[in-house]
Design a protein around this motif. Structure first.
Motif, mmCIF file in Angstrom:
data_model
loop_
_atom_site.group_PDB
_atom_site.id
_atom_site.type_symbol
_atom_site.label_atom_id
_atom_site.label_comp_id
_atom_site.label_asym_id
_atom_site.label_seq_id
_atom_site.Cartn_x
_atom_site.Cartn_y
_atom_site.Cartn_z
ATOM 1 N N MET A 1 0.853 -1.170 0.000
ATOM 2 C CA MET A 1 0.000 0.000 0.000
ATOM 3 C C MET A 1 0.904 1.239 0.000
ATOM 4 S SD MET A 1 -2.993 1.176 2.741
ATOM 5 C CE MET A 1 -3.613 -0.471 2.893
ATOM 6 N N SER A 2 0.511 2.268 -0.717
ATOM 7 C CA SER A 2 1.312 3.489 -0.778
ATOM 8 C C SER A 2 1.198 4.267 0.532
ATOM 9 C CB SER A 2 0.837 4.369 -1.936
ATOM 10 O OG SER A 2 -0.430 4.949 -1.631
ATOM 11 N N ASP A 3 2.188 5.142 0.776
ATOM 12 C CA ASP A 3 2.148 5.974 1.979
ATOM 13 C C ASP A 3 0.880 6.816 2.010
ATOM 14 O OD1 ASP A 3 4.496 5.141 3.220
ATOM 15 O OD2 ASP A 3 5.736 6.603 2.178
ATOM 16 N N ARG A 4 0.483 7.360 0.866
ATOM 17 C CA ARG A 4 -0.722 8.203 0.819
ATOM 18 C C ARG A 4 -1.941 7.415 1.300
ATOM 19 N NH1 ARG A 4 -5.150 9.889 -1.913
ATOM 20 N NH2 ARG A 4 -5.463 12.136 -2.026
ATOM 21 N N LEU A 5 -2.105 6.213 0.804
ATOM 22 C CA LEU A 5 -3.252 5.397 1.226
ATOM 23 C C LEU A 5 -3.151 4.996 2.695
ATOM 24 C CD1 LEU A 5 -3.844 3.162 -1.913
ATOM 25 C CD2 LEU A 5 -5.199 5.114 -1.134
ATOM 26 N N GLU A 6 -1.952 4.710 3.176
ATOM 27 C CA GLU A 6 -1.781 4.370 4.592
ATOM 28 C C GLU A 6 -2.161 5.555 5.480
ATOM 29 O OE1 GLU A 6 2.072 2.755 5.505
ATOM 30 O OE2 GLU A 6 1.923 1.251 3.921
ATOM 31 N N ILE A 7 -1.807 6.760 5.052
ATOM 32 C CA ILE A 7 -2.136 7.963 5.822
ATOM 33 C C ILE A 7 -3.644 8.176 5.864
ATOM 34 C CG2 ILE A 7 -1.950 10.493 5.766
ATOM 35 C CD1 ILE A 7 0.987 9.943 4.669
ATOM 36 N N ILE A 8 -4.301 8.039 4.726
ATOM 37 C CA ILE A 8 -5.758 8.180 4.691
ATOM 38 C C ILE A 8 -6.414 7.095 5.539
ATOM 39 C CG2 ILE A 8 -7.783 8.044 3.175
ATOM 40 C CD1 ILE A 8 -6.048 9.432 1.019
ATOM 41 N N GLU A 9 -5.822 5.906 5.566
ATOM 42 C CA GLU A 9 -6.374 4.828 6.381
ATOM 43 C C GLU A 9 -6.279 5.142 7.875
ATOM 44 O OE1 GLU A 9 -5.409 0.231 7.193
ATOM 45 O OE2 GLU A 9 -5.936 0.695 5.108
ATOM 46 N N VAL A 10 -5.268 5.884 8.300
ATOM 47 C CA VAL A 10 -5.195 6.309 9.706
ATOM 48 C C VAL A 10 -6.465 7.087 10.059
ATOM 49 C CG1 VAL A 10 -3.991 7.788 11.366
ATOM 50 C CG2 VAL A 10 -2.673 6.296 9.855
ATOM 51 N N LEU A 11 -6.879 7.991 9.176
ATOM 52 C CA LEU A 11 -8.095 8.762 9.435
ATOM 53 C C LEU A 11 -9.331 7.860 9.409
ATOM 54 C CD1 LEU A 11 -9.206 11.560 10.050
ATOM 55 C CD2 LEU A 11 -9.408 11.928 7.575
ATOM 56 N N ALA A 12 -9.365 6.907 8.494
ATOM 57 C CA ALA A 12 -10.499 5.968 8.446
ATOM 58 C C ALA A 12 -10.591 5.172 9.746
ATOM 59 C CB ALA A 12 -10.354 5.026 7.245
ATOM 60 N N ARG A 13 -9.452 4.719 10.263
ATOM 61 C CA ARG A 13 -9.452 3.989 11.535
ATOM 62 C C ARG A 13 -9.880 4.897 12.694
ATOM 63 N NH1 ARG A 13 -7.406 -0.977 11.101
ATOM 64 N NH2 ARG A 13 -6.238 -1.475 9.210
ATOM 65 N N TYR A 14 -9.471 6.161 12.637
ATOM 66 C CA TYR A 14 -9.832 7.138 13.663
ATOM 67 C C TYR A 14 -11.363 7.300 13.723
ATOM 68 C CZ TYR A 14 -10.538 11.854 15.578
ATOM 69 O OH TYR A 14 -10.991 12.929 16.286
ATOM 70 N N VAL A 15 -12.000 7.565 12.580
ATOM 71 C CA VAL A 15 -13.448 7.809 12.613
ATOM 72 C C VAL A 15 -14.221 6.545 12.978
ATOM 73 C CG1 VAL A 15 -13.365 9.832 11.102
ATOM 74 C CG2 VAL A 15 -13.826 7.589 10.106
ATOM 75 N N ARG A 16 -13.744 5.393 12.562
ATOM 76 C CA ARG A 16 -14.439 4.161 12.940
ATOM 77 C C ARG A 16 -14.308 3.895 14.436
ATOM 78 N NH1 ARG A 16 -13.567 3.928 7.806
ATOM 79 N NH2 ARG A 16 -14.953 2.847 6.378
ATOM 80 N N ALA A 17 -13.157 4.201 14.996
ATOM 81 C CA ALA A 17 -12.992 4.052 16.448
ATOM 82 C C ALA A 17 -13.901 5.033 17.189
ATOM 83 C CB ALA A 17 -11.530 4.256 16.838
ATOM 84 N N LEU A 18 -14.048 6.252 16.670
ATOM 85 C CA LEU A 18 -14.982 7.195 17.279
ATOM 86 C C LEU A 18 -16.403 6.652 17.234
ATOM 87 C CD1 LEU A 18 -13.866 10.681 15.878
ATOM 88 C CD2 LEU A 18 -13.479 9.783 18.177
ATOM 89 N N GLU A 19 -16.800 6.107 16.076
ATOM 90 C CA GLU A 19 -18.152 5.573 15.936
ATOM 91 C C GLU A 19 -18.422 4.448 16.927
ATOM 92 O OE1 GLU A 19 -18.339 6.545 11.156
ATOM 93 O OE2 GLU A 19 -18.246 4.454 11.800
ATOM 94 N N GLU A 20 -17.409 3.642 17.199
ATOM 95 C CA GLU A 20 -17.557 2.529 18.134
ATOM 96 C C GLU A 20 -17.291 2.932 19.575
ATOM 97 O OE1 GLU A 20 -18.753 -0.500 17.425
ATOM 98 O OE2 GLU A 20 -19.088 0.302 15.400
ATOM 99 N N ARG A 21 -16.953 4.195 19.792
ATOM 100 C CA ARG A 21 -16.608 4.718 21.119
ATOM 101 C C ARG A 21 -15.461 3.913 21.736
ATOM 102 N NH1 ARG A 21 -22.529 6.313 23.617
ATOM 103 N NH2 ARG A 21 -23.410 6.934 21.633
ATOM 104 N N ASP A 22 -14.483 3.608 20.890
ATOM 105 C CA ASP A 22 -13.319 2.827 21.303
ATOM 106 C C ASP A 22 -12.152 3.785 21.553
ATOM 107 O OD1 ASP A 22 -11.165 1.107 21.632
ATOM 108 O OD2 ASP A 22 -11.765 -0.219 19.983
ATOM 109 N N ALA A 23 -12.114 4.334 22.749
ATOM 110 C CA ALA A 23 -11.111 5.335 23.103
ATOM 111 C C ALA A 23 -9.690 4.788 23.010
ATOM 112 C CB ALA A 23 -11.381 5.862 24.512
ATOM 113 N N LYS A 24 -9.510 3.525 23.358
ATOM 114 C CA LYS A 24 -8.185 2.909 23.293
ATOM 115 C C LYS A 24 -7.688 2.848 21.839
ATOM 116 C CE LYS A 24 -5.624 -1.127 24.874
ATOM 117 N NZ LYS A 24 -5.699 -2.376 25.628
ATOM 118 N N ALA A 25 -8.584 2.506 20.912
ATOM 119 C CA ALA A 25 -8.208 2.443 19.495
ATOM 120 C C ALA A 25 -7.888 3.834 18.944
ATOM 121 C CB ALA A 25 -9.312 1.789 18.679
ATOM 122 N N VAL A 26 -8.627 4.856 19.379
ATOM 123 C CA VAL A 26 -8.322 6.231 18.959
ATOM 124 C C VAL A 26 -6.926 6.602 19.437
ATOM 125 C CG1 VAL A 26 -8.899 8.671 19.260
ATOM 126 C CG2 VAL A 26 -10.724 7.016 18.869
ATOM 127 N N ALA A 27 -6.663 6.394 20.711
ATOM 128 C CA ALA A 27 -5.374 6.770 21.301
ATOM 129 C C ALA A 27 -4.206 6.045 20.641
ATOM 130 C CB ALA A 27 -5.390 6.502 22.803
#
Length: 160
Positions: A1-27
């Motif tokens: 996976m390219s760096d650009r896609l990996e960076i965008i995936e960090v944000l995707a993981r962030y919002v999904r963790a917020l949706e699940e109220r998974d504070a540990k995953a956000v941190a």
């Protein structure tokens, strides 16, 4: 996976963790010195910082202190990702919209006779953009600075 896609995936993981109220995953998405900020503004005025915390432990504690009732949830939509990479450092700016779901009770409780499928209401609750700085640490991209920039004014209760 390219760096650009990996960076965008960090944000995707962030919002999904917020949706699940998974504070540990956000941190876990933040570097040890990572900073999280919430900012807001009215119209075209400058952003005002309303909340700042630094370090994954404090970020997790902030996320765990959320006040969204159990019968409500948020769905986050991000778009227009602008990513600039310079070696192991990167900047990303992405627009976001947040839709809040609200339901009174759980499935079947207090629903009108004959109700089927989904119940509740949806409302657009937030709009703005994320301004993030990331660094590649041990082969993975981590947030060193993440600013949530709301395009609406915000009132924040005083610290306890």
């Amino acid at each position: 996976m390219s760096d650009r896609l990996e960076i965008i995936e960090v944000l995707a993981r962030y919002v999904r963790a917020l949706e699940e109220r998974d504070a540990k995953a956000v941190a876990a998405l933040f570097a040890p010195e990572g900073a999280f900020e919430i900012q807001s503004r009215s119209g075209r005025e400058a952003y005002a910082t309303r909340v700042t915390v630094t370090g994954p432990d404090k970020i997790q504690a902030l996320m765990e202190s959320g006040t969204l009732p159990a019968t409500r949830g948020n769905q986050y939509f991000t778009t227009d990702h602008i990513v600039d990479i310079d070696g192991d450092e990167a900047r990303m700016d992405a627009q976001f919209l947040t839709v809040e779901s609200n339901v009174e009770g759980t499935a079947g409780q207090n629903w009108p006779v004959g109700s089927v499928m989904l119940q509740g209401a949806l409302a657009l609750s937030m709009a703005g953009h994320y301004a993030s700085v990331l660094r590649k640490i041990d082969g993975r991209w981590a947030l060193t600075s993440h600013r949530v920039r709301h395009n609406l004014p915000m009132a924040v209760p005083p610290a306890k």
